[in-house]
Motif scaffolding. Structure first.
Motif, PDB file in Angstrom:
ATOM      1  N   GLU A 160      18.032 103.322   2.867  1.00 29.09           N
ATOM      2  CA  GLU A 160      19.373 103.407   2.294  1.00 29.09           C
ATOM      3  C   GLU A 160      20.049 102.047   2.283  1.00 29.09           C
ATOM      4  O   GLU A 160      20.667 101.647   1.288  1.00 29.09           O
ATOM      5  N   SER A 161      19.892 101.342   3.408  1.00 27.13           N
ATOM      6  CA  SER A 161      20.460  99.996   3.487  1.00 27.13           C
ATOM      7  C   SER A 161      19.830  99.090   2.442  1.00 27.13           C
ATOM      8  O   SER A 161      20.505  98.281   1.782  1.00 27.13           O
ATOM      9  N   GLY A 162      18.490  99.248   2.338  1.00 33.74           N
ATOM     10  CA  GLY A 162      17.762  98.435   1.361  1.00 33.74           C
ATOM     11  C   GLY A 162      18.260  98.675  -0.065  1.00 33.74           C
ATOM     12  O   GLY A 162      18.472  97.729  -0.848  1.00 33.74           O
ATOM     13  N   VAL A 163      18.453  99.968  -0.358  1.00 28.58           N
ATOM     14  CA  VAL A 163      18.908 100.324  -1.716  1.00 28.58           C
ATOM     15  C   VAL A 163      20.292  99.740  -1.984  1.00 28.58           C
ATOM     16  O   VAL A 163      20.557  99.197  -3.071  1.00 28.58           O
ATOM     17  N   LEU A 164      21.165  99.831  -0.952  1.00 24.49           N
ATOM     18  CA  LEU A 164      22.517  99.288  -1.105  1.00 24.49           C
ATOM     19  C   LEU A 164      22.456  97.796  -1.382  1.00 24.49           C
ATOM     20  O   LEU A 164      23.185  97.263  -2.241  1.00 24.49           O
ATOM     21  N   MET A 165      21.517  97.133  -0.684  1.00 26.59           N
ATOM     22  CA  MET A 165      21.355  95.700  -0.881  1.00 26.59           C
ATOM     23  C   MET A 165      20.898  95.385  -2.312  1.00 26.59           C
ATOM     24  O   MET A 165      21.408  94.462  -2.960  1.00 26.59           O
TER      25      MET A 165
END
Lengths: 112, 794
Positions: free
Chosen positions: B615-620
């Motif tokens: 999820e963090s990766g996608v947000l990034m």
């Protein structure tokens, strides 16, 4: 209410929530029990909720996110006042806690 | 599974009659108690009996001693009295004669008449005849008395000198009374008269050839000067002394005794008693009358004393000479007989002082007139034998000791073996000892009998008492040998029975468990199998979960890698040398950095998404995409840039119901100036001259994705950025990197590290700082992504 591990301790005294130690929980899910405790105090709609962070040495980004989200929740209930107590000697606090006041200008921030 | 029952040395089987068995201990305890009791009672009993016997012996002994001593005292007193009486009798007869003769002397006319009358009677008197051989004159036989006129009293005609003739007449009276006196009273050997020194004729009754005998025994007696000085020297002078000084009498009696001597005629031990006669005026001696007696009566009195079996009496002169005792006495007293030759008469000496017995030789005979009882020890064949010695003095007499007249007190002595006296006592003691021994024996027999009875009783009782325990022990042994069917039956109602009950219950349980072991095992196995299959299923699920998570992480890492700028992109940028370093933590964090270059403007972004994972990766990725789009669109206003980016991200977060946000800051470089915007960590600028500036970005922005509109909080800071100036961006993975002690690396260390390496290229600075950070962390855990971007003006 009290949540306690080797690294940290979170407990409530009336409408005051105390945080102590180093909180490096892995994510929102991990912070869920703490958020639940905080929300249950908010649910009782006290006049003033105090977050005492003076003994919280470290809080990771997920923790800061938790505080921000909680501040936004309080903001939705104008009749509930909020006060955050921080310590100057802890680096992350002076930086991050001001964002809480920006999120909710009525928030009373005391960094001593 | 069965294994043979083995016994270790520690749990040896306890036999029923082993000393370690409970029963044996019980019996030992009870037995010891009884033994102690009996021994104590018996000991006290025996002690009392012994004390009783000792006391009885003592009392009997004391009584016997008293009785014996009293008896001996009475006996010796009586005997002494008898002896005195014997002597006294002779004394009185002699005194009677002497008194009569003295009366005649005091009346010379009567004496003359009596003398003439007697001399004239042929019945009483015979004429003197001179004996040529002996040189003396003596009357013929056939008359009551023999009278001898010694040669020195004869004249040339062999006729008595006048004085002697007168004495012949004076003494004629003896013929008259002598025979009757001899016939009556105490037994006497002879009665005789001796004239005074100047006419010492001798007349004796009964008639004997006395002159002839004297010639035989005492040669030279006829030579003179007189009878006295030849036979009894000192007596005459003694008596004369009495006339001058009556108080010089040793004993208040006129009679003088000789010491016992052997009679020359009869060979018997005899004693002579002399009584002096005085002249009418009492100024001169007028001769004497004397009596000879044998000591036979006295000695037989002493010798015939019967004092127990071996007791004996003795009679001793004051000088210690024993005049009478029997053969036992002589032997016991250790006497040695020696003949003593004296002038005139021959004596005998068996002196106590020469006794071979020390106790006898040292006897004090003249101590007191009272009866003395002494305990002495006499040597009997090398053994010291106790004797009782009783001494009693006879009445004192005057004694002619061969030279003069002295006082003599004879001592009567009794000697009795104490052993004999105390024989009855010894017998009694022996009897008591025997009785004691008998009692002791009975005690011992009773003691052992009691022990046997008690042990039998205890054995019987202990059997009952320990029966339950024995049964329990047997049952336990059976149980040990895997006989689970065993049960104990205890008839009593005590604690043992309670244990038995519990034992039975346990045995039952063991039996149940043992017999149902297989069922139980089966049941357990089934349960385990079920659990196992559940675990397997769970494990499978866990595996898939893990692989899902792993896949998610892989994706997140991939996204992070994908969106980062390539090194080739950075190298083509003029003016500014950019070096970037990113190391994801074990769980991939949400660090973001990007370098956007459109040929003129350089925009460097740095951010940190809360949380980890996909999820963090996608947000990034989302942030990167929007930023890139805005950059491509040519939006140069940093405030608008951030505002638009925030709106886009916020809306997307809301749509995806994500609860994440991120910090985000940008550095824009264009023509020697950098513009900072957005809230993130402090930005470090090291000037070409070495000065360091730390820029707080708190007031330059707000977390992205938290609020819909952050434009009120966004601001810009424009600063010059010339050649050799260095600008450093980092995420909190650098400053919050902890070592083992929990110390964070901190902004100060970062600043120092960069400053020290400021002369290096951007890449060199980045590498040096990362090396410092890693050496700070050491072996400790890396909590967060570590991201460092270094810009250095070319």
């Amino acid at each position: 209410m009290e949540i306690s591990t080797n690294d940290y301790r979170v407990w409530t005294e009336g409408s005051t929530i105390h945080y102590e130690g180093t909180m490096r929980l892995s994510g929102t899910d991990a912070y869920a029990p703490i958020l639940e405790a905080m929300n249950s105090i908010l649910a009782s709609k006290p006049e003033l909720i105090t977050l005492d962070l003076t003994s919280l040495e470290f809080l990771n980004s997920s923790g800061i996110n938790l505080l921000a989200k909680f501040t936004i929740e309080i903001r939705k209930q104008p009749e509930v006042g909020v006060r955050v107590l921080g310590s100057k000697s802890i680096p992350w606090q002076s930086k991050s806690l001001r964002n809480l006041q920006r999120l909710h200008p009525a928030l009373e921030l005391t960094i001593s | 599974m069965t294994t043979p029952a083995t016994t270790s040395p520690n749990e040896r089987q306890i036999g029923r009659f082993s000393l370690r068995s409970f029963r044996a201990k019980f019996m030992l305890v009870v037995g010891a108690a009884v033994l102690f009791d009996l021994a104590l009672a018996g000991g006290i009993g025996i002690w009392n009996v012994q004390r009783l016997s000792r006391d009885a012996t003592q009392q009997v002994g004391d009584g016997l001693t008293t009785a014996t001593e009293e008896y001996l005292q009475t006996y010796i007193d009586t005997t002494a009295f008898r002896a005195d009486l014997l002597i006294e009798r002779v004394h009185s007869e002699l005194a009677t004669l002497a008194t009569t003769m003295q009366t005649l002397i005091d009346h010379p006319e009567i004496q003359d008449a009596v003398g003439d009358t007697v001399a004239g009677s042929p019945e009483f008197s015979s004429p003197l005849a001179y004996d040529a051989k002996g040189g003396w004159a003596q009357n013929g036989a056939g008359v009551p008395s023999a009278v001898s006129v010694w040669g020195y009293l004869l004249d040339e005609n062999r006729q008595p000198v006048p004085k002697a003739a007168e004495e012949l007449k004076k003494s004629a009276f003896l013929s008259l009374v002598g025979p009757s006196m001899m016939a009556t009273g105490a037994p006497k050997l002879q009665i005789y008269y001796v004239g005074p020194k100047d006419a010492s004729i001798m007349r004796a009754t009964p008639y004997s050839e006395q002159a002839q005998t004297f010639d035989l025994l005492y040669p030279g007696h006829n030579e003179g000067p007189n009878f006295w000085d030849f036979f009894f020297p000192g007596v005459y002078e003694g008596w004369q002394g009495w006339i001058d000084d009556p108080s010089s009498k040793p004993v208040d009696s006129n009679i003088v005794t000789t010491a016992p001597y052997v009679d020359a005629i009869t060979g018997e031990l005899i004693v002579s008693f002399f009584h002096p006669l005085w002249s009418g005026d009492r100024k001169e001696l007028a001769g004497m009358v004397a009596v000879d007696i044998t000591l036979e009566q006295l000695t037989s009195l002493v010798e015939s004393l019967e004092i127990s079996e071996t007791g004996f009496g003795f009679l001793a002169m004051s000088d210690g000479n024993v005049v009478a005792t029997n053969s036992i006495g002589e032997e016991t007293l250790g006497l040695v007989s020696t003949d003593v030759s004296g002038q005139g008469v021959t004596g005998v000496n068996r002196n106590l002082k020469e006794s071979s017995q020390g106790a006898i030789a040292s006897l004090e005979l003249n101590a007191t007139h009272d009866t003395v009882i002494e305990h002495i020890f006499l040597d009997q064949g090398g053994e010291e034998v106790p004797y009782l010695l009783v001494l009693k003095q006879l009445n004192p007499t005057n004694l002619w000791d061969g030279a003069g007249i002295t006082s003599e007190t004879m001592t009567l002595g009794f000697v009795v073996s104490e052993r004999e006296i105390y024989q009855s006592l010894i017998d009694a003691t022996d009897n008591i000892s025997a009785a004691t021994a008998r009692i002791l024996n009975y005690q011992i027999i009773a003691f052992f009998f009691s022990i046997v009875v008690v042990f039998l009783a205890v054995y019987a009782i202990s059997g009952r008492i320990t029966k339950g325990l024995s049964r329990l022990a047997d049952a336990a042994r059976a149980l040990q040998n895997k006989d689970y069917s065993v049960r104990v039956e205890i008839p009593t109602r005590d604690e043992v029975a309670a244990v038995g009950l519990a034992f039975n219950r346990m045995a039952e349980e063991i039996s149940y468990h043992t017999e149902n072991l297989e069922n139980l095992v089966e049941e357990r196995t089934r349960k385990l199998e079920t659990a196992n299959s559940e675990i397997v299923a769970l494990n499978a699920r866990l595996k898939s979960e893990n692989s899902r998570l792993g896949a998610e992480l892989d994706v997140a890492r991939r996204i992070q890698e994908m969106v980062l700028p390539r090194r080739s992109e950075l190298e083509v940028i003029p003016q500014i040398e950019i070096a970037a370093f990113m190391e994801p933590a074990d769980e991939v964090g949400g660090d973001y950095y990007d370098v956007l270059f459109d040929g003129e403007h350089i925009k460097v972004g740095i951010g940190d998404v809360t949380g980890h994972g996909l999820e963090s990766g996608v947000l990034m990725l989302m942030v990167q995409s929007v930023a890139l789009a805005l950059q491509e669109k040519g939006d140069r206003d940093p405030v608008a840039f951030l505002d638009v980016l925030n709106r886009a991200v916020y809306k997307n977060i809301t749509r995806t119901r994500s609860d994440k946000h991120l910090t985000l800051a940008f550095v824009d470089y264009f023509e020697g100036k950098v513009t900072l915007s957005g809230q993130h960590e402090e930005v470090l600028i090291i000037r070409a001259n070495g000065e360091t500036e730390r820029i707080d970005t708190i007031d330059l922005g707000f977390p992205v994705g938290l609020e819909e509109d952050i434009s009120p909080f966004v601001a810009t800071l424009v600063m010059p950025f010339g050649p050799e100036d260095i600008l450093i961006l980092h995420t909190d993975g650098i400053t919050e990197a902890e070592n083992e002690k929990g110390e964070m690396f901190g902004i100060d260390r970062l600043s120092e590290s960069a400053h020290e390496n400021r002369l290096k290229s951007a890449k060199g600075i980045a590498e040096a700082v990362i090396t410092d950070v890693k050496s700070h962390i050491g072996g400790y855990k890396v909590f967060d992504d570590i991201t460092l971007v270094v810009l250095k003006h070319r």
